[in-house]
Design a protein around this motif. Structure first.
Motif, PDB file in Angstrom:
ATOM      1  N   MET A   1      18.877  -1.087 -30.964  1.00  0.00           N
ATOM      2  CA  MET A   1      17.840  -0.422 -30.219  1.00  0.00           C
ATOM      3  C   MET A   1      16.488  -0.578 -30.914  1.00  0.00           C
ATOM      4  O   MET A   1      15.471  -0.690 -30.258  1.00  0.00           O
ATOM      5  N   LEU A   2      16.514  -0.588 -32.244  1.00  0.00           N
ATOM      6  CA  LEU A   2      15.255  -0.728 -32.957  1.00  0.00           C
ATOM      7  C   LEU A   2      14.630  -2.108 -32.740  1.00  0.00           C
ATOM      8  O   LEU A   2      13.406  -2.229 -32.665  1.00  0.00           O
ATOM      9  N   LEU A   3      15.470  -3.129 -32.609  1.00  0.00           N
ATOM     10  CA  LEU A   3      14.932  -4.463 -32.338  1.00  0.00           C
ATOM     11  C   LEU A   3      14.263  -4.512 -30.970  1.00  0.00           C
ATOM     12  O   LEU A   3      13.223  -5.147 -30.801  1.00  0.00           O
ATOM     13  N   ARG A   4      14.849  -3.853 -29.998  1.00  0.00           N
ATOM     14  CA  ARG A   4      14.226  -3.818 -28.666  1.00  0.00           C
ATOM     15  C   ARG A   4      12.864  -3.148 -28.720  1.00  0.00           C
ATOM     16  O   ARG A   4      11.927  -3.561 -28.049  1.00  0.00           O
ATOM     17  N   VAL A   5      12.749  -2.111 -29.513  1.00  0.00           N
ATOM     18  CA  VAL A   5      11.460  -1.422 -29.648  1.00  0.00           C
ATOM     19  C   VAL A   5      10.466  -2.326 -30.379  1.00  0.00           C
ATOM     20  O   VAL A   5       9.324  -2.487 -29.944  1.00  0.00           O
ATOM     21  N   GLU A   6      10.914  -2.931 -31.462  1.00  0.00           N
ATOM     22  CA  GLU A   6      10.025  -3.777 -32.258  1.00  0.00           C
ATOM     23  C   GLU A   6       9.526  -4.990 -31.471  1.00  0.00           C
ATOM     24  O   GLU A   6       8.374  -5.384 -31.598  1.00  0.00           O
ATOM     25  N   TYR A   7      10.398  -5.568 -30.633  1.00  0.00           N
ATOM     26  CA  TYR A   7      10.047  -6.774 -29.884  1.00  0.00           C
ATOM     27  C   TYR A   7       9.796  -6.484 -28.397  1.00  0.00           C
ATOM     28  O   TYR A   7       9.892  -7.372 -27.574  1.00  0.00           O
ATOM     29  N   ARG A   8       9.442  -5.265 -28.057  1.00  0.00           N
ATOM     30  CA  ARG A   8       9.310  -4.877 -26.655  1.00  0.00           C
ATOM     31  C   ARG A   8       8.286  -5.705 -25.883  1.00  0.00           C
ATOM     32  O   ARG A   8       8.413  -5.876 -24.688  1.00  0.00           O
ATOM     33  N   THR A   9       7.293  -6.230 -26.575  1.00  0.00           N
ATOM     34  CA  THR A   9       6.272  -7.018 -25.885  1.00  0.00           C
ATOM     35  C   THR A   9       6.499  -8.521 -26.011  1.00  0.00           C
ATOM     36  O   THR A   9       5.726  -9.301 -25.463  1.00  0.00           O
ATOM     37  N   ASP A  10       7.547  -8.927 -26.719  1.00  0.00           N
ATOM     38  CA  ASP A  10       7.793 -10.357 -26.919  1.00  0.00           C
ATOM     39  C   ASP A  10       9.299 -10.634 -26.947  1.00  0.00           C
ATOM     40  O   ASP A  10       9.897 -10.831 -28.005  1.00  0.00           O
ATOM     41  N   ARG A  11       9.893 -10.654 -25.762  1.00  0.00           N
ATOM     42  CA  ARG A  11      11.338 -10.851 -25.659  1.00  0.00           C
ATOM     43  C   ARG A  11      11.755 -12.256 -26.060  1.00  0.00           C
ATOM     44  O   ARG A  11      12.866 -12.472 -26.514  1.00  0.00           O
ATOM     45  N   VAL A  12      10.870 -13.233 -25.892  1.00  0.00           N
ATOM     46  CA  VAL A  12      11.185 -14.600 -26.320  1.00  0.00           C
ATOM     47  C   VAL A  12      11.355 -14.634 -27.839  1.00  0.00           C
ATOM     48  O   VAL A  12      12.301 -15.232 -28.356  1.00  0.00           O
ATOM     49  N   ALA A  13      10.463 -13.991 -28.554  1.00  0.00           N
ATOM     50  CA  ALA A  13      10.569 -13.931 -30.017  1.00  0.00           C
ATOM     51  C   ALA A  13      11.863 -13.232 -30.433  1.00  0.00           C
ATOM     52  O   ALA A  13      12.508 -13.650 -31.408  1.00  0.00           O
ATOM     53  N   LEU A  14      12.242 -12.191 -29.723  1.00  0.00           N
ATOM     54  CA  LEU A  14      13.502 -11.510 -30.009  1.00  0.00           C
ATOM     55  C   LEU A  14      14.674 -12.465 -29.836  1.00  0.00           C
ATOM     56  O   LEU A  14      15.560 -12.534 -30.689  1.00  0.00           O
ATOM     57  N   SER A  15      14.683 -13.230 -28.759  1.00  0.00           N
ATOM     58  CA  SER A  15      15.771 -14.186 -28.520  1.00  0.00           C
ATOM     59  C   SER A  15      15.820 -15.255 -29.607  1.00  0.00           C
ATOM     60  O   SER A  15      16.897 -15.630 -30.067  1.00  0.00           O
ATOM     61  N   ILE A  16      14.667 -15.733 -30.024  1.00  0.00           N
ATOM     62  CA  ILE A  16      14.614 -16.741 -31.085  1.00  0.00           C
ATOM     63  C   ILE A  16      15.120 -16.154 -32.399  1.00  0.00           C
ATOM     64  O   ILE A  16      15.907 -16.789 -33.123  1.00  0.00           O
ATOM     65  N   TYR A  17      14.693 -14.955 -32.703  1.00  0.00           N
ATOM     66  CA  TYR A  17      15.150 -14.299 -33.935  1.00  0.00           C
ATOM     67  C   TYR A  17      16.665 -14.119 -33.921  1.00  0.00           C
ATOM     68  O   TYR A  17      17.349 -14.429 -34.904  1.00  0.00           O
ATOM     69  N   MET A  18      17.191 -13.635 -32.805  1.00  0.00           N
ATOM     70  CA  MET A  18      18.634 -13.405 -32.721  1.00  0.00           C
ATOM     71  C   MET A  18      19.416 -14.718 -32.731  1.00  0.00           C
ATOM     72  O   MET A  18      20.528 -14.772 -33.259  1.00  0.00           O
ATOM     73  N   ALA A  19      18.851 -15.780 -32.182  1.00  0.00           N
ATOM     74  CA  ALA A  19      19.513 -17.090 -32.244  1.00  0.00           C
ATOM     75  C   ALA A  19      19.624 -17.555 -33.694  1.00  0.00           C
ATOM     76  O   ALA A  19      20.645 -18.126 -34.087  1.00  0.00           O
TER      77      ALA A  19
END
Length: 56
Positions: A1-19
């Motif tokens: 949940m914290l990652l969703r909050v941290e990357y709430r404005t940049d979901r592409v960056a979240l996907s790249i980080y998680m990849a």
């Protein structure tokens, strides 16, 4: 949940980080337990699938 909050404005960056996390985890799991190898579908679901879901 914290990652969703941290990357709430940049979901592409979240996907790249998680990849990148998926890549590292796959290598680690394969070293620790090569037989049977890690299940790709389980890893994808755990690391990436949730990033495509809209926040709820």
């Amino acid at each position: 949940m914290l990652l969703r909050v941290e990357y709430r404005t940049d979901r592409v960056a979240l996907s790249i980080y998680m990849a990148s996390q998926l890549f590292d985890a796959t290598a680690d799991l394969y070293k620790l337990n090569p037989d049977p190898p890690p299940d790709p579908q389980e890893l994808f679901t755990r690391f990436l699938a949730w990033t495509a879901q809209p926040p709820g």
